[in-house]
Design a protein around this motif. Structure first.
Motif, PDB file in Angstrom:
ATOM      1  N   THR A 173      -0.526  -4.493   7.499  1.00 20.61           N
ATOM      2  CA  THR A 173      -2.037  -4.292   6.685  1.00 20.61           C
ATOM      3  C   THR A 173      -2.308  -2.790   7.112  1.00 20.61           C
ATOM      4  N   GLU A 174      -2.727  -2.715   8.408  1.00 20.11           N
ATOM      5  CA  GLU A 174      -3.168  -1.521   8.781  1.00 20.11           C
ATOM      6  C   GLU A 174      -2.521  -0.280   8.472  1.00 20.11           C
ATOM      7  N   MET A 175      -1.113  -0.177   8.278  1.00 22.55           N
ATOM      8  CA  MET A 175      -0.380   0.826   7.914  1.00 22.55           C
ATOM      9  C   MET A 175      -0.428   1.499   6.709  1.00 22.55           C
ATOM     10  N   GLU A 176      -1.271   0.741   5.738  1.00 17.97           N
ATOM     11  CA  GLU A 176      -1.612   1.181   4.255  1.00 17.97           C
ATOM     12  C   GLU A 176      -0.155   1.449   3.684  1.00 17.97           C
ATOM     13  N   LEU A 177       0.894   0.715   3.707  1.00 19.89           N
ATOM     14  CA  LEU A 177       2.166   0.951   2.885  1.00 19.89           C
ATOM     15  C   LEU A 177       2.134   0.987   1.712  1.00 19.89           C
ATOM     16  N   ARG A 178       3.137   1.617   1.012  1.00 22.87           N
ATOM     17  CA  ARG A 178       3.243   1.555  -0.390  1.00 22.87           C
ATOM     18  C   ARG A 178       3.350   0.216  -0.825  1.00 22.87           C
ATOM     19  N   GLN A 179       3.122  -0.521  -2.056  1.00 20.40           N
ATOM     20  CA  GLN A 179       2.960  -1.717  -2.426  1.00 20.40           C
ATOM     21  C   GLN A 179       4.299  -2.370  -2.217  1.00 20.40           C
ATOM     22  N   ALA A 180       5.423  -1.758  -2.624  1.00 20.28           N
ATOM     23  CA  ALA A 180       6.784  -2.254  -2.529  1.00 20.28           C
ATOM     24  C   ALA A 180       7.429  -2.510  -1.302  1.00 20.28           C
ATOM     25  N   THR A 181       6.760  -1.360  -0.428  1.00 20.52           N
ATOM     26  CA  THR A 181       7.500  -1.522   1.094  1.00 20.52           C
ATOM     27  C   THR A 181       6.711  -2.632   1.645  1.00 20.52           C
ATOM     28  N   TYR A 182       5.495  -2.789   1.229  1.00 23.16           N
ATOM     29  CA  TYR A 182       4.644  -3.809   2.032  1.00 23.16           C
ATOM     30  C   TYR A 182       5.181  -5.146   1.593  1.00 23.16           C
ATOM     31  N   ASN A 183       5.452  -5.268   0.110  1.00 26.92           N
ATOM     32  CA  ASN A 183       5.690  -6.807  -0.269  1.00 26.92           C
ATOM     33  C   ASN A 183       7.202  -7.078   0.431  1.00 26.92           C
TER      34      ASN A 183
END
Ligand code: ADP
Ligand code: ASP
Ligand code: MG
Length: 465
Positions: A79-89
């Motif tokens: 969460t803290e890394m503020e990834l792009r939505q697709a990478t995060y998902n």
């Protein structure tokens, strides 16, 4: 230039740890070919080990609690890394898949009320596999072209002695070369989960505690790397544990033999084989601080240059105990010591230090506290079975101190200096041993006295004050 870089769990799990590690890798990969090895985040392996040993008595609520705790440790940095939505998902999906598997494995142990060595290894493997998902997401965010691999995917093959599997060296060399070299040629950074491997029959195995440093050096050997860099949370290998001795200094250079002795005695929780592949192949190993990447750290060097320091460091191993066998019947009876160590070996007890009194009526062994009771019962039952009547006594609250340095070889008076420094603090020495390599002098004191003795020795013997 080819460098294998390993990043320790404390570094990865520190605040802002993964972005910090990503910067180090990003910078290096512009100048050289880099293979990355990662550990489990922070103390996740300890948590898994604890779960493995206790899951037999857990109910489903306890399993779920544990999974939630492990999820928390890994989703926080995601969460803290503020990834792009697709990478995060994608990362979260992968994490949940692994957590489902972990839950199934733990539930299996809890239902069967049995933990086999095989399932123990499988459980421990989740630390590095979960970490791989989180770290990979961070590296992709930093724009680094990576391929994430488990140890097995990277070509590391072992036998199936679960718990501390032995490497199949030839097969591993071939497998790792075939897998990693084409990636490096394409400019891709392979990111390998340390500590875990695969047996020939495809089972998940582990290399033993602290095994991800070993992963780094064995990969370096296979791809003929120029150097191994072990990134951790302190400036290198220090003259003493910095948590005990504030004035501990960085050791600039060490031989493989010195570093191995120190590792064995607790500095940096090193795996006993961690340096072996690098030593055999003559590959230099640097221990560096991920928080201060401009510092050079400690160089473990094949050139074995003689240093002026006589004793380079003092190390402390806690959580050990002494088991002593005593009795007149031991005197002048050849083969008794062999019998004692055979019994300990059969009981799976690892002996850290031994001593026998000149009168021969005592033989003592230092073992990990966790195996102390097992050692004592194996000895009293085993010895009486072969007609040796001897008393077996245990002392649980002791620690081993070791003074390490190649300069002690052939230097007279070192032992006197060491023991007078300890005596001056009023600490009683319980048992002494000097390795025949003369690279170390080690001795046992009561645990409550151990830090005081470490400080005194560091001042007088290492710093020479
Ligand atoms: P990592 O998580 O990077 O694998 P380790 O747990 O293997 O790190 O070892 C690093 C820790 O070892 C340091 O944070 C330090 O507190 C401890 N340590 C104990 N003795 C020493 C020493 N002589 N030199 C360096 N570190 C030491
Ligand atoms: N995670 C494993 C351990 O804690 C391996 C390592 O960190 O080197 O033992
Ligand atoms: Mg470690």
């Amino acid at each position: 230039m080819k460098v294998v870089m390993k990043f320790g769990g404390s570094l990865l799990a520190s605040p802002g740890g993964i972005p910090r590690v990503s910067r180090v890798i990003s910078k290096a990969s512009k100048k050289m070919r880099v293979v990355v090895v990662i550990s489990a985040l922070d103390d996740v392996t300890d948590l898994l080990l604890h779960a493995a040993t206790n899951a037999r008595t857990w109910d489903s609520t306890q399993v779920i609690h544990f999974i939630d705790r492990i999820r928390g440790i890994h989703s926080q940095p995601l969460t803290e890394m503020e990834l792009r939505q697709a990478t995060y998902n994608e990362a979260v999906d992968h994490l949940e898949e692994l957590l489902d598997d972990l839950k199934l494995t733990l539930s299996g142990v809890s239902i069967l009320r049995e933990l086999t060595p095989r399932s123990n290894d499988l459980l421990l493997s989740f630390g590095e596999r979960l970490s791989l998902v989180v770290v990979s997401a961070g590296l992709r965010k930093a724009g680094i072209a990576i391929e994430a691999l488990t140890g097995g995917d990277a070509g590391i093959v072992t036998d199936d002695s679960f718990g501390e599997a032995s490497l199949e060296v030839t097969k591993t060399r071939r497998g790792v070369k075939e897998k990693l070299l084409p990636l490096l040629t394409k400019g891709v950074v392979p990111v390998v989960a340390g500590f875990i491997a695969r047996s020939e029959s495809g089972e998940m195995t582990t290399l033993g505690r602290g095994g991800s440093d070993y992963t780094a050096t064995l990969l370096a050997d296979a791809i003929a790397a120029d150097e191994v860099w072990i990134w951790t949370d302190v400036d290198g290998i220090l003259t003493a544990d910095p948590r005990i001795v504030k004035s501990a200094r960085v050791i600039e250079e060490l031989s493989y033999a010195e570093a191995e002795e120190m590792g064995f005695f607790g500095a940096k929780n090193m795996h006993p084989l961690a340096l072996a592949p690098a030593r055999k192949a003559g590959i230099p190993v640097r221990i560096r601080n991920g928080f201060k990447p401009d510092r050079l750290g400690t160089l473990i060097n094949p050139r074995e240059r003689k240093s002026s320091a006589i004793a380079k460091s003092v190390a402390l191993v806690g959580n050990v105990g002494i088991v002593t066998v005593s009795g007149e019947t031991l005197v002048g009876r050849p083969g008794t010591a062999a019998k004692i160590f055979e019994l300990l070996g059969k009981a799976g007890v690892n002996v850290l230090m031994i001593s026998q009194s000149v009168s021969e009526s005592n033989i003592s062994a230092v073992v990990r506290k966790g195996s102390l009771e097992r050692a004592a019962s194996a000895l009293s039952e085993g010895l009486s079975r072969v007609g040796i009547s001897a008393g077996v006594k245990v002392e649980p609250d002791v620690s081993v101190l070791a003074v390490v340095g190649a300069g002690m070889q052939g230097t007279p008076g070192i032992a006197a200096k060491v023991f007078s420094a300890v005596a001056a603090t009023g600490v009683n020495v319980r048992m002494i041993a000097q390795g025949s390599s003369e690279l170390n002098i080690s001795f046992v004191v009561a645990s409550r006295d151990s830090e005081k003795a470490v400080k005194a020795l560091h001042e007088s013997v290492v710093l020479g004050k």
